[in-house]
Design a protein around this motif. Structure first.
Motif, PDB file in Angstrom:
ATOM      1  N   GLY A 111      24.372  52.525  20.954  1.00  0.00           N
ATOM      2  CA  GLY A 111      25.767  52.208  21.184  1.00  0.00           C
ATOM      3  C   GLY A 111      25.974  50.795  21.680  1.00  0.00           C
ATOM      4  O   GLY A 111      25.113  49.928  21.515  1.00  0.00           O
ATOM      5  N   ILE A 112      27.122  50.591  22.310  1.00  0.00           N
ATOM      6  CA  ILE A 112      27.520  49.283  22.837  1.00  0.00           C
ATOM      7  C   ILE A 112      27.980  49.459  24.282  1.00  0.00           C
ATOM      8  O   ILE A 112      28.730  50.382  24.594  1.00  0.00           O
ATOM      9  N   ASN A 113      27.514  48.574  25.153  1.00  0.00           N
ATOM     10  CA  ASN A 113      27.904  48.598  26.560  1.00  0.00           C
ATOM     11  C   ASN A 113      28.557  47.268  26.934  1.00  0.00           C
ATOM     12  O   ASN A 113      28.105  46.200  26.502  1.00  0.00           O
ATOM     13  N   SER A 114      29.623  47.342  27.716  1.00  0.00           N
ATOM     14  CA  SER A 114      30.337  46.140  28.137  1.00  0.00           C
ATOM     15  C   SER A 114      30.694  46.272  29.614  1.00  0.00           C
ATOM     16  O   SER A 114      31.244  47.291  30.039  1.00  0.00           O
ATOM     17  N   THR A 115      30.348  45.250  30.426  1.00  0.00           N
ATOM     18  CA  THR A 115      30.649  45.283  31.849  1.00  0.00           C
ATOM     19  C   THR A 115      31.390  44.006  32.256  1.00  0.00           C
ATOM     20  O   THR A 115      31.168  42.938  31.684  1.00  0.00           O
ATOM     21  N   ASP A 116      32.252  44.147  33.241  1.00  0.00           N
ATOM     22  CA  ASP A 116      33.039  43.016  33.743  1.00  0.00           C
ATOM     23  C   ASP A 116      33.085  43.141  35.267  1.00  0.00           C
ATOM     24  O   ASP A 116      33.672  44.079  35.804  1.00  0.00           O
ATOM     25  N   THR A 117      32.430  42.190  35.955  1.00  0.00           N
ATOM     26  CA  THR A 117      32.420  42.170  37.418  1.00  0.00           C
ATOM     27  C   THR A 117      33.249  40.984  37.901  1.00  0.00           C
ATOM     28  O   THR A 117      32.981  39.844  37.530  1.00  0.00           O
ATOM     29  N   GLN A 118      34.244  41.245  38.727  1.00  0.00           N
ATOM     30  CA  GLN A 118      35.145  40.208  39.222  1.00  0.00           C
ATOM     31  C   GLN A 118      35.042  40.130  40.741  1.00  0.00           C
ATOM     32  O   GLN A 118      35.219  41.131  41.434  1.00  0.00           O
TER      33      GLN A 118
END
Length: 243
Positions: A111-118
């Motif tokens: 699959g595909i994994n996407s992360t966003d840390t702000q």
């Protein structure tokens, strides 16, 4: 923006699958909670946080052994070691995956994994970045093994390798630019216990993922930067209902 780009194709894909469902397909909405312990480092930059997060998603399962899965997780907390004082951090994760049962409890998936840390300087700390963002996304491929405990419960162990692209940047123009980009081949591993009660499935487990981004370069002039690392260990509980 990254999060919207990741969610939209996931939802379109999921809805297209469910719209063609037949009697052999089952729809499983799910919700849960997890604690994500995050650590990251790049040169002199570092930080850590324990982030309580909500999990939402659904699975579409075929009696022939196929499944499609969408997980969305988000939460916020305080980040340590990044600013002189602890300050604000939030993290979003989106994972779209599909798998097929090989028999004997073995399942191959990808699959595909996407992360966003702000990270945000909400306390107004002097001479510090106003905010700082870490984005990572890419495909993964893995294998899972399920062991039956009894007729209604099981234990599943899985491991996966991912090819992620990582980016970090600060929008604070008053300080020297803080940005970079690199690639990583990392891993994730998890162990979970699942209990089935009629149409409800409850699972609890632990997951670890680790990536080290090499060949890091700046956006401005492609000059070399130190390797960046990102590691997360999460403890989770999920519940799903089968329609």
């Amino acid at each position: 923006a990254m999060l919207k780009r990741a969610i939209l194709p996931c939802l379109i894909f999921g809805l297209s699958v469910t719209s063609t469902a037949s009697a052999d397909w089952f729809f499983q909405p799910k919700a849960g909670f997890e604690i994500r312990n995050v650590e990251f480092e790049s040169g002199n930059l570092q930080g850590s946080a324990s982030i309580p997060s909500m999990i939402l998603g659904f699975s579409v399962v075929n009696s022939g052994g196929y499944y499609f899965d969408l997980d969305f997780s988000s939460g916020n907390s305080e980040v340590s070691d990044f600013y002189p004082e602890d300050d604000y951090i939030e993290r979003f994760d989106v994972t779209l995956s599909a798998g097929y049962s090989l028999g004997d409890g073995l399942t191959v998936f990808g699959g595909i994994n996407s992360t966003d840390t702000q990270i945000e300087n909400q306390k107004g700390q002097v001479n510090q970045p106003v905010d700082y963002q870490i984005i990572a996304e890419g495909p993964f491929l893995g294998l899972a093994k399920t062991f039956s405990v009894d007729k209604s419960s099981s234990i599943t162990a899985s491991i996966a390798a991912g090819m992620m692209t990582g980016k970090y940047e600060s929008t604070d123009i008053e300080l020297d630019p803080l940005d970079g980009e690199g690639d990583s081949i990392g891993y994730s591993a998890s162990v979970s216990y699942t209990k089935r009660i009629e149409k409800t499935t409850i699972s609890a487990g632990i997951k670890n993922q680790s990536y080290t981004y090499s060949d890091m370069t700046t956006y401005q002039d492609n000059s070399a930067l130190p390797d960046a690392s990102d590691e997360m260990t999460s403890f989770f509980v999920k519940a799903a209902y089968t329609f």
